[in-house]
Design a protein around this motif. Structure first.
Motif, PDB file in Angstrom:
ATOM      1  N   ARG A  51       0.843  -1.194   0.000  1.00 21.87           N
ATOM      2  CA  ARG A  51       0.000   0.000   0.000  1.00 21.87           C
ATOM      3  C   ARG A  51       0.873   1.236   0.000  1.00 21.87           C
ATOM      4  O   ARG A  51       1.939   1.261   0.609  1.00 21.87           O
ATOM      5  CB  ARG A  51      -0.902  -0.003   1.232  1.00 21.87           C
ATOM      6  CG  ARG A  51      -1.971  -1.052   1.112  1.00 21.87           C
ATOM      7  CD  ARG A  51      -2.736  -1.169   2.413  1.00 21.87           C
ATOM      8  NE  ARG A  51      -3.454  -2.417   2.395  1.00 21.87           N
ATOM      9  CZ  ARG A  51      -2.941  -3.575   2.720  1.00 21.87           C
ATOM     10  NH1 ARG A  51      -1.710  -3.669   3.099  1.00 21.87           N
ATOM     11  NH2 ARG A  51      -3.666  -4.668   2.661  1.00 21.87           N
ATOM     12  N   ASN A  53       0.218   3.982   1.441  1.00 27.12           N
ATOM     13  CA  ASN A  53       0.157   4.647   2.754  1.00 27.12           C
ATOM     14  C   ASN A  53       0.146   3.615   3.865  1.00 27.12           C
ATOM     15  O   ASN A  53      -0.821   2.911   4.053  1.00 27.12           O
ATOM     16  CB  ASN A  53      -1.131   5.479   2.878  1.00 27.12           C
ATOM     17  CG  ASN A  53      -1.073   6.751   2.090  1.00 27.12           C
ATOM     18  OD1 ASN A  53      -0.001   7.305   1.914  1.00 27.12           O
ATOM     19  ND2 ASN A  53      -2.202   7.217   1.630  1.00 27.12           N
ATOM     20  N   ASN A  54       1.232   3.520   4.601  1.00 29.18           N
ATOM     21  CA  ASN A  54       1.195   2.701   5.803  1.00 29.18           C
ATOM     22  C   ASN A  54       0.638   3.569   6.932  1.00 29.18           C
ATOM     23  O   ASN A  54       0.359   4.753   6.735  1.00 29.18           O
ATOM     24  CB  ASN A  54       2.556   2.096   6.121  1.00 29.18           C
ATOM     25  CG  ASN A  54       3.606   3.137   6.428  1.00 29.18           C
ATOM     26  OD1 ASN A  54       3.302   4.218   6.924  1.00 29.18           O
ATOM     27  ND2 ASN A  54       4.844   2.820   6.136  1.00 29.18           N
ATOM     28  N   ALA A  55       0.487   2.992   8.085  1.00 32.78           N
ATOM     29  CA  ALA A  55      -0.136   3.733   9.188  1.00 32.78           C
ATOM     30  C   ALA A  55       0.648   4.988   9.554  1.00 32.78           C
ATOM     31  O   ALA A  55       0.065   6.037   9.819  1.00 32.78           O
ATOM     32  CB  ALA A  55      -0.297   2.819  10.399  1.00 32.78           C
ATOM     33  N   TYR A  58       0.188   7.623   6.857  1.00 30.22           N
ATOM     34  CA  TYR A  58      -1.183   8.129   6.915  1.00 30.22           C
ATOM     35  C   TYR A  58      -1.350   9.070   8.109  1.00 30.22           C
ATOM     36  O   TYR A  58      -2.015  10.106   8.006  1.00 30.22           O
ATOM     37  CB  TYR A  58      -2.190   6.983   6.985  1.00 30.22           C
ATOM     38  CG  TYR A  58      -3.623   7.459   6.854  1.00 30.22           C
ATOM     39  CD1 TYR A  58      -4.048   8.135   5.715  1.00 30.22           C
ATOM     40  CD2 TYR A  58      -4.538   7.258   7.869  1.00 30.22           C
ATOM     41  CE1 TYR A  58      -5.349   8.600   5.596  1.00 30.22           C
ATOM     42  CE2 TYR A  58      -5.842   7.702   7.754  1.00 30.22           C
ATOM     43  CZ  TYR A  58      -6.240   8.373   6.617  1.00 30.22           C
ATOM     44  OH  TYR A  58      -7.529   8.827   6.504  1.00 30.22           O
ATOM     45  N   LEU A 169      -4.188  -0.824   7.239  1.00 30.90           N
ATOM     46  CA  LEU A 169      -3.012  -0.005   7.560  1.00 30.90           C
ATOM     47  C   LEU A 169      -2.416  -0.423   8.895  1.00 30.90           C
ATOM     48  O   LEU A 169      -1.202  -0.578   9.019  1.00 30.90           O
ATOM     49  CB  LEU A 169      -3.385   1.478   7.637  1.00 30.90           C
ATOM     50  CG  LEU A 169      -3.625   2.220   6.341  1.00 30.90           C
ATOM     51  CD1 LEU A 169      -4.102   3.631   6.637  1.00 30.90           C
ATOM     52  CD2 LEU A 169      -2.371   2.257   5.506  1.00 30.90           C
ATOM     53  N   TRP A 173       1.184  -2.050   9.796  1.00 29.53           N
ATOM     54  CA  TRP A 173       2.057  -1.397  10.760  1.00 29.53           C
ATOM     55  C   TRP A 173       2.492  -2.394  11.818  1.00 29.53           C
ATOM     56  O   TRP A 173       3.664  -2.472  12.169  1.00 29.53           O
ATOM     57  CB  TRP A 173       1.337  -0.208  11.403  1.00 29.53           C
ATOM     58  CG  TRP A 173       2.190   0.526  12.383  1.00 29.53           C
ATOM     59  CD1 TRP A 173       3.086   1.526  12.125  1.00 29.53           C
ATOM     60  CD2 TRP A 173       2.251   0.320  13.794  1.00 29.53           C
ATOM     61  NE1 TRP A 173       3.690   1.950  13.281  1.00 29.53           N
ATOM     62  CE2 TRP A 173       3.192   1.219  14.323  1.00 29.53           C
ATOM     63  CE3 TRP A 173       1.594  -0.544  14.665  1.00 29.53           C
ATOM     64  CZ2 TRP A 173       3.492   1.279  15.672  1.00 29.53           C
ATOM     65  CZ3 TRP A 173       1.896  -0.477  16.017  1.00 29.53           C
ATOM     66  CH2 TRP A 173       2.834   0.429  16.499  1.00 29.53           C
TER      67      TRP A 173
END
Length: 181
Positions: A51, A53-55, A58, A169, A173
Motif C-alpha cells: 500500500r 500509505n502505511n499507518a 497516513y 493499515l 504497521w
C-alpha cells in the motif's frame, strides 16, 4: 528464507515450490537441518500489494491536512494527538533537572513531549508527564492515535479512509513493527 513465486507444483502427493537461484545456499542449510532431524516451519501465503500509505505515513498525511485547515504545523497537530491519547510515563524529578531532562527526552523525536504537571508532594520536586512518540507505540496505541487523527480530520471537514482500509493499515504497521523487534 523468504521469496516470491507465481507457481506451485503438485507432484507425488507433495507441493513443490521452485526456489530462486539466489536462495539456493540458504535452502541447502535448511536441507541439512532437516537431515539432522530438525523440523522447519513453513508459511505460504498470497502476496498483498504494497500500500502506498502505511499507518505512519497516513498519520503524517492527516496531521498535514489538519494543520492546513486549522492553520498550525503538522508537528503541533502530531504532538497534540500524542498527548490526547495519553500514553505517557510519569516521572518525579528535581526542579533543577527539568530543563536538561526535557531536552534529552524531546531529542528522541517530534512526538516525545514533556509536560510539567506541577509540584509533587515532595519539596523541590515536580511531576512530569513524558509522552512517547509513535515509534515506541504498540498496536493498540497506534490504533488510538490513528483514530484520534481520523476524528479530528472529520471534525474539520477532511475526507478520511474507510474502516476497512484503516484496519489494513494498522495490520501492516503491526507486521512491520514485529519485524524490527
Amino acid at each position: 528464507m523468504k521469496f516470491e513465486t507465481k507457481s506451485i507444483n503438485y507432484f507425488n502427493g507433495c507441493l513443490q515450490l521452485p526456489i530462486p537461484v539466489s536462495a539456493i545456499a540458504e535452502a541447502g542449510k535448511l536441507q541439512q537441518a532437516c537431515n539432522s532431524g530438525k523440523t522447519l516451519t513453513v508459511e505460504v501465503k498470497v502476496k498483498r500489494n504494497t500500500r502506498s500509505n502505511n499507518a505512519n505515513s497516513y498519520c503524517w498525511a492527516l496531521c498535514t491536512e489538519i494543520a492546513k485547515v486549522i492553520r498550525s504545523s503538522k508537528e503541533e497537530v502530531y504532538r497534540q494527538a500524542i498527548k490526547s491519547i495519553g500514553a505517557f510515563t510519569p516521572n518525579l524529578l528535581r526542579e533543577d533537572a527539568v530543563e536538561r531532562y526535557t531536552e534529552h527526552w524531546e531529542s528522541h523525536g517530534t512526538g516525545w513531549v514533556v509536560e510539567n504537571m506541577g509540584e509533587s508532594r515532595y519539596p523541590g520536586y515536580v511531576v512530569l508527564a513524558c509522552y512517547h512518540g509513535s515509534s515506541a507505540y504498540d498496536t493498540k496505541e497506534m490504533s488510538q492515535l490513528i483514530d484520534w487523527l481520523i476524528d479530528e480530520a472529520k471534525n474539520v471537514g477532511i475526507d478520511v479512509i474507510s474502516d476497512a482500509d484503516r484496519a489494513l493499515l494498522l495490520e501492516d504497521w503491526h507486521e512491520s513493527k514485529k519485524k524490527t523487534v
